[in-house]
Design a protein around this motif. Structure first.
Motif, PDB file in Angstrom:
ATOM      1  N   PHE A  46     -13.917 -13.435  65.021  1.00 58.17           N
ATOM      2  CA  PHE A  46     -12.614 -12.774  65.142  1.00 58.17           C
ATOM      3  C   PHE A  46     -11.611 -13.683  65.851  1.00 58.17           C
ATOM      4  O   PHE A  46     -10.461 -13.813  65.433  1.00 58.17           O
ATOM      5  CB  PHE A  46     -12.755 -11.464  65.917  1.00 58.17           C
ATOM      6  N   GLY A  47     -12.049 -14.287  66.952  1.00 62.92           N
ATOM      7  CA  GLY A  47     -11.151 -15.169  67.692  1.00 62.92           C
ATOM      8  C   GLY A  47     -10.741 -16.382  66.875  1.00 62.92           C
ATOM      9  O   GLY A  47      -9.565 -16.783  66.873  1.00 62.92           O
ATOM     10  N   GLN A  48     -11.701 -16.970  66.182  1.00 67.14           N
ATOM     11  CA  GLN A  48     -11.391 -18.143  65.363  1.00 67.14           C
ATOM     12  C   GLN A  48     -10.458 -17.783  64.212  1.00 67.14           C
ATOM     13  O   GLN A  48      -9.567 -18.555  63.862  1.00 67.14           O
ATOM     14  CB  GLN A  48     -12.687 -18.752  64.834  1.00 67.14           C
ATOM     15  N   ALA A  49     -10.664 -16.602  63.619  1.00 64.44           N
ATOM     16  CA  ALA A  49      -9.781 -16.164  62.530  1.00 64.44           C
ATOM     17  C   ALA A  49      -8.354 -16.001  63.022  1.00 64.44           C
ATOM     18  O   ALA A  49      -7.385 -16.375  62.335  1.00 64.44           O
ATOM     19  CB  ALA A  49     -10.290 -14.849  61.947  1.00 64.44           C
ATOM     20  N   THR A  50      -8.209 -15.452  64.223  1.00 68.67           N
ATOM     21  CA  THR A  50      -6.881 -15.269  64.801  1.00 68.67           C
ATOM     22  C   THR A  50      -6.174 -16.609  64.963  1.00 68.67           C
ATOM     23  O   THR A  50      -4.996 -16.768  64.603  1.00 68.67           O
ATOM     24  CB  THR A  50      -6.993 -14.561  66.165  1.00 68.67           C
TER      25      THR A  50
END
Length: 341
Positions: free
Chosen positions: A300-304
């Motif tokens: 999720f963090g990397q996608a953001t």
């Protein structure tokens, strides 16, 4: 004129779905291309009925329910989804012009976020064990799609990793009986799960392997053997759940021009690959200068980061930081204000 998207997201697993949500938050014209027939990636294909405990805000959530909520979250912005379309080739004509080729055609995008998980994957299968192939779908399972289907059944679980142990513990709540066999004298599963076995009603047999599966049109019994003494015995069972891992490979990604290791795409802290405007996020990445963690929360963090960097790439004058979502107006699932009629 052929449509050109702001961002093309490859993969509709949890990381890809969250990337699609953030692309919507940045008002980017988005297409998501997925090789499988439905969203969710591994969560849908391998363990839809398993609980996940390390997603923020959910003390426990079924994998299928998490996918459903991610789908609701990301689909409110009108992204285009293409399922059953594996991306066979990604070609960068020039920075800002990428062509993605699938069996059904070509898609053009100014930027790309590769969120392909572990790549192409499928469960390891027992092809040489008598009866395993014959009874697949007739009592032999590699994935649990509906745990209620095991209600009142006599279940044999084969394997020693997290998946096998977790399902043995879960299915004891539904099945008439659960037997877990593993070829080694110890389990590779999480220590807490292994300890839970000792307090469960699961019948555990270590150093045992599956010799054969028999039945008349459907599974009726399984022969197992002790791999030290070679002693055999037969169990009356209704279902055999085989959890011996899965095979994963990068598939066509190995032919793309992104820098990669044997199994991952190399990215910097901004989730950038070596190709301008091409980013990656989730399990597919090898982050330089940071530990690799194949976790949904990390994806999720990397996608953001990847999507917001893509927005900056497409529109150089905008900020990378998107602002706080609480300031976003017109969100579909925002509570309606209560006031005088």
């Amino acid at each position: 004129m052929e449509e050109i998207y702001d961002v093309a997201i490859i993969g509709a697993g949890p990381t890809g779905l969250f990337a699609a949500f953030y692309a919507g938050m940045r008002d980017l014209k988005t297409i998501v291309i997925e090789a499988l027939e439905r969203p969710g990636g591994q969560l849908t294909a391998l363990y839809p009925e398993k609980y996940i405990y390390d997603v923020g805000g959910f003390p426990a959530v079924l994998a299928r329910d998490l996918v459903q909520e991610l789908w609701k979250q990301c689909s409110q912005f009108g992204a285009v989804f293409r399922f059953n379309e594996p991306v066979q080739m990604m070609t960068q004509v020039e920075p800002g012009h990428n062509v993605l080729t699938t069996p059904d055609g070509e898609y053009q995008a100014k930027s790309v976020v590769i969120a392909a998980g572990v790549g192409a994957f499928e469960p390891n299968k027992l092809t040489k064990t008598p009866g395993a192939v014959e009874f697949e779908g007739k009592g032999v399972h590699y994935v649990v799609r509906d745990k209620e289907a095991f209600t009142g059944q006599r279940v044999l679980v084969v394997g020693g990793g997290d998946t096998a142990v977790d399902w043995a513990l879960e299915l004891q709540n539904w099945a008439r009986s659960v037997t877990l066999i593993h070829r080694f004298d110890h389990f590779e599963a999480h220590e807490r799960s292994v300890l839970a076995l000792s307090d469960s009603r699961v019948h555990v047999l270590t150093q045992h392997e599956l010799a054969a599966i028999e039945g008349d049109g459907r599974v009726e019994e399984a022969t197992i053997f002790h791999n030290v003494t070679e002693a055999e015995h037969t169990l009356r069972v209704d279902d055999v759940l085989i959890c011996i891992g899965f095979r994963a490979n990068m598939g066509p990604i190995t032919e793309w021009d992104v820098d990669k290791t044997k199994r991952n795409i190399v990215v910097n802290p901004a989730m950038e690959t070596n190709l301008p405007g091409v980013f990656a996020a989730g399990d597919i990445t090898f982050p330089e200068g940071a530990p690799k963690m194949n976790l949904i929360a990390n994806g999720f963090g990397q996608a953001t980061i990847a999507v917001n960097m893509a927005a900056k790439f497409i529109h150089p004058k905008v900020r990378v930081f998107p602002g706080h979502s609480s300031q976003k107006k017109g969100m579909q699932y925002a509570p309606q204000p209560v006031g005088d009629a």
